[in-house]
Design a protein around this motif. Structure first.
Motif, PDB file in Angstrom:
ATOM      1  N   MET A 196       0.512  -0.211   0.000  1.00  0.00           N
ATOM      2  CA  MET A 196       0.000   0.000   0.000  1.00  0.00           C
ATOM      3  C   MET A 196       0.924   0.382   0.000  1.00  0.00           C
ATOM      4  N   ASP A 197       2.512   1.608  -1.056  1.00  0.00           N
ATOM      5  CA  ASP A 197       2.932   1.801  -0.879  1.00  0.00           C
ATOM      6  C   ASP A 197       2.919   1.666  -0.132  1.00  0.00           C
ATOM      7  N   PRO A 198       1.779   0.471  -0.594  1.00  0.00           N
ATOM      8  CA  PRO A 198       2.371   0.777  -0.368  1.00  0.00           C
ATOM      9  C   PRO A 198       2.067   1.279   0.469  1.00  0.00           C
ATOM     10  N   SER A 251       5.893  -7.481  -6.070  1.00  0.00           N
ATOM     11  CA  SER A 251       4.442  -7.295  -6.039  1.00  0.00           C
ATOM     12  C   SER A 251       3.723  -8.297  -5.151  1.00  0.00           C
ATOM     13  N   SER A 252       4.387  -9.375  -4.761  1.00  0.00           N
ATOM     14  CA  SER A 252       3.706 -10.412  -3.984  1.00  0.00           C
ATOM     15  C   SER A 252       3.193  -9.881  -2.650  1.00  0.00           C
ATOM     16  N   GLN A 253       3.949  -9.007  -2.015  1.00  0.00           N
ATOM     17  CA  GLN A 253       3.478  -8.423  -0.761  1.00  0.00           C
ATOM     18  C   GLN A 253       2.222  -7.580  -1.002  1.00  0.00           C
ATOM     19  N   LEU A 254       2.204  -6.839  -2.092  1.00  0.00           N
ATOM     20  CA  LEU A 254       1.043  -6.021  -2.425  1.00  0.00           C
ATOM     21  C   LEU A 254      -0.174  -6.896  -2.737  1.00  0.00           C
ATOM     22  N   PHE A 255       0.071  -8.035  -3.382  1.00  0.00           N
ATOM     23  CA  PHE A 255      -1.027  -8.957  -3.678  1.00  0.00           C
ATOM     24  C   PHE A 255      -1.648  -9.486  -2.386  1.00  0.00           C
ATOM     25  N   GLY A 256      -0.800  -9.828  -1.424  1.00  0.00           N
ATOM     26  CA  GLY A 256      -1.314 -10.272  -0.127  1.00  0.00           C
ATOM     27  C   GLY A 256      -2.108  -9.188   0.571  1.00  0.00           C
ATOM     28  N   GLY A 261       2.517  -9.880   3.426  1.00  0.00           N
ATOM     29  CA  GLY A 261       1.688  -8.774   2.979  1.00  0.00           C
ATOM     30  C   GLY A 261       0.304  -8.813   3.603  1.00  0.00           C
ATOM     31  N   MET A 262      -0.281 -10.004   3.696  1.00  0.00           N
ATOM     32  CA  MET A 262      -1.576 -10.148   4.353  1.00  0.00           C
ATOM     33  C   MET A 262      -1.485  -9.754   5.823  1.00  0.00           C
ATOM     34  N   GLY A 263      -0.412 -10.196   6.474  1.00  0.00           N
ATOM     35  CA  GLY A 263      -0.253  -9.891   7.895  1.00  0.00           C
ATOM     36  C   GLY A 263      -0.059  -8.415   8.173  1.00  0.00           C
ATOM     37  N   THR A 264       0.820  -7.757   7.415  1.00  0.00           N
ATOM     38  CA  THR A 264       1.093  -6.340   7.675  1.00  0.00           C
ATOM     39  C   THR A 264      -0.109  -5.459   7.325  1.00  0.00           C
ATOM     40  N   ALA A 265      -0.843  -5.815   6.251  1.00  0.00           N
ATOM     41  CA  ALA A 265      -2.013  -5.017   5.881  1.00  0.00           C
ATOM     42  C   ALA A 265      -3.130  -5.163   6.910  1.00  0.00           C
ATOM     43  N   LEU A 266      -3.403  -6.400   7.332  1.00  0.00           N
ATOM     44  CA  LEU A 266      -4.417  -6.621   8.363  1.00  0.00           C
ATOM     45  C   LEU A 266      -4.006  -5.953   9.674  1.00  0.00           C
ATOM     46  N   SER A 267      -2.731  -6.049   9.984  1.00  0.00           N
ATOM     47  CA  SER A 267      -2.214  -5.446  11.206  1.00  0.00           C
ATOM     48  C   SER A 267      -2.386  -3.932  11.189  1.00  0.00           C
ATOM     49  N   GLY A 268      -2.081  -3.309  10.030  1.00  0.00           N
ATOM     50  CA  GLY A 268      -2.209  -1.865   9.942  1.00  0.00           C
ATOM     51  C   GLY A 268      -3.644  -1.406  10.098  1.00  0.00           C
ATOM     52  N   THR A 269      -4.568  -2.104   9.447  1.00  0.00           N
ATOM     53  CA  THR A 269      -5.986  -1.756   9.554  1.00  0.00           C
ATOM     54  C   THR A 269      -6.477  -1.917  10.983  1.00  0.00           C
TER      55      THR A 269
END
Length: 551
Positions: free
Chosen positions: A1-3, A81-86, A138-146
């Motif tokens: 989500m940038d990034p 891009s794999s992290q962004l896909f997650g 990527g799934m973990g960091t995005a869920l964690s941030g939200t």
């Protein structure tokens, strides 16, 4: 989500009738933050540190992994891009997890995903394992941030909410700086990429162990019908019982207002919601299309292309990006209420466009567009010293095949001031080349990149989600931002997956000019379509937008 695109992303999910991004930090009217709120906010903000760290380390480890695994351009794009896909997957599916199991349980799950994904791509050195591990991370960091931003916003007293949510943003940019720094620290260490990846595990375990003992969010408890438990948690977090009943009623009122709106209203003409949604989607699309995610993800390969002669030198130079992001974000956070997000966006768009034009012109002048961003600059089957490896370059001719120049030839040509376009008179289309000029161009290219990163960090980074939190009404704001966030991640994924391919086809200068054009498109869009919100209440902004056609 940038990034860096996660900056302030979920602060729009507020639980009362005001937004933490738009309210000034007035003196406390009620109880301040207890020690429990402070500890919980710091623990949750570690999510920002982890997300930023994963964003910052990518470009440095990419230089090591592409040589170790002989990665093609397409494979490098997939790895980045794999992290962004997650993150996109969890963005689409994470809402039910957050609503059903709560913010605290989501933080625990995200910590397990980060640790598990990291162990996977460290333990098995293969492209498939690395890609799968990055998807999980990527799934973990995005869920964690939200979950972190939601949790902080829901436990914080109204008078301190803006300050505490900003802590997440500050941790994110610090994480980016640490990611770049650790990539450099381990750039020359055998299996240094594994150590760099592994350093995200300690903060993940620390957050997991602290969150286990934190209470559930009061808003989540009220949503589950556990009003009495929510009252007990509020008393613990505020330190006194005064004002708790008022806050509890505010939470109940906010939840009732949300229940009165349906998801389908976002796409209707009611209160001009469809036009507002299109404004938000266009804004996040331009946020990604100006190239910031690629500049961060491919920072080290890009710096190699503009004249830095070794992986270590390029990675060291890229650490400046992280420092600049931290320094530039601070005034943006402190001055947003006084200056207004629209002014920051305009200034940032102009500075980004000019710096990208300068970078494109510099790369044309230095002929670095002849270098491939995705190929390791080494000579196969030839024994060289580390210095020789750093002096080797690979050039592409017009038929897109490449020839390798040996260090001795490179030094001889450099001493004579010639290059591949030399016509025999010592001059070429780019002028006479020498070491001093090359160093000047290299420094100018680095400065242009740093200006670009700074301009993004004071404008698009923090301000996009300030605008998003202001243009949607309270009752439907969370669902609107979730749709826009999905578009944001999808655009980021698409642009990152095609960056190297496009660069190989049209060259680095033309890519920079393309990003510059998108920056000026952003400027026009902001001037014409983004409302001035400085000094205005959310109700006033919403009333204006309900009457005004933005598209």
């Amino acid at each position: 989500m940038d990034p860096n695109s996660e900056t302030r992303k979920m602060t729009s999910y507020l639980t009362d009738n005001s937004s933490c991004e738009t309210q000034k930090l007035a003196p406390p009217r009620g109880p301040g933050c207890s020690w429990l709120v402070a500890v919980a906010a710091v623990a949750a903000s570690l999510s920002g540190l982890m997300l930023g760290y994963e964003m910052g380390l990518t470009s440095g480890v990419l230089l090591q992994l592409r040589g170790l695994l002989s990665l093609s351009c397409r494979e490098q794009e997939w790895l980045v891009s794999s992290q962004l896909f997650g993150a996109l997957l969890i963005c689409l599916a994470g809402g039910p997890i957050l609503d059903r199991y709560g913010r605290r349980c989501s933080l625990l799950l995200s910590g397990a995903l980060v640790v598990g994904g990291t162990i996977l791509h460290i333990a098995i050195t293969s492209f498939i394992a690395l890609t799968l591990g990055r998807v999980i991370v990527g799934m973990g960091t995005a869920l964690s941030g939200t979950a972190a931003c939601l949790y902080i916003a829901e436990i914080s007293p109204r008078e301190r909410r803006g300050l505490l949510v900003t802590l997440y943003e500050l941790m994110l940019v610090v994480g980016v700086m640490l990611g770049f720094s650790c990539s450099y620290a381990f750039a020359t260490v055998p299996h240094g990429w594994a150590y760099t990846f592994g350093l995200v595990i300690p903060p993940a375990l620390l957050q997991f162990s602290v969150v286990l003992f934190l209470p559930l969010s009061p808003r989540f408890l009220v949503a589950q019908g556990k009003v009495e438990q929510a009252r007990i948690v509020l008393v613990r977090m505020r330190g006194v019982e005064e004002h708790v009943e008022v806050e509890l009623r505010d939470i109940q009122g906010g939840l009732k207002e949300e229940s009165e709106h349906s998801f389908s209203e976002l796409f209707s003409n009611k209160a001009n919601l469809r036009s507002r949604l299109l404004t938000g989607v266009a804004l996040v699309f331009l946020q990604q299309a100006t190239g910031q995610p690629n500049i961060l993800s491919y920072a080290s390969p890009l710096l190699r292309s503009v004249g830095f002669n070794s992986d270590a030198a390029a990675t060291l130079a890229s650490t400046g990006f992280g420092v600049v992001k931290v320094v530039a974000t601070i005034p943006a956070v402190l001055l947003v209420d006084r200056v207004g997000p629209k002014s920051f966006l305009c200034v940032g768009a102009v500075a980004m466009g000019m710096s990208l034009v300068a970078l494109g012109a510099l790369t044309l002048q230095s002929h670095t567009h002849l270098s491939s961003l995705c190929k390791s600059q080494t000579i196969p089957n030839h024994t060289l010293t580390p210095w020789d490896l750093n002096r080797t370059t690979i050039d592409f001719n017009e038929s897109e095949t490449f020839s390798t120049r040996l260090p001795s030839q490179w030094n001889r040509e450099e001493a004579l001031g010639t290059n591949r376009e030399d016509d025999g008179t010592g001059e070429s289309g780019g002028g006479t080349t020498n070491i001093e000029v090359s160093s000047t161009l290299k420094l100018a290219s680095l400065i242009s990149l740093l200006v670009f990163v700074a301009a993004f960090s004071i404008s698009l980074g923090p301000m996009v989600y300030v605008v998003l939190s202001e243009i949607f009404p309270m009752g439907i704001r969370g669902r609107a931002v979730s749709v826009v966030s999905a578009v944001n991640w999808a655009t980021n994924l698409l642009i990152s997956m095609t960056f190297l391919t496009i660069t190989e086809k049209i060259g680095v200068p033309n890519v920079m000019f393309l990003y510059a054009a998108m920056s000026f498109v952003l400027l026009v869009f902001v001037v014409l379509r983004i409302p001035e919100t400085k000094g205005r209440t959310l109700e006033e902004i919403s009333k204006q937008l309900a009457k005004k056609e933005t598209f």
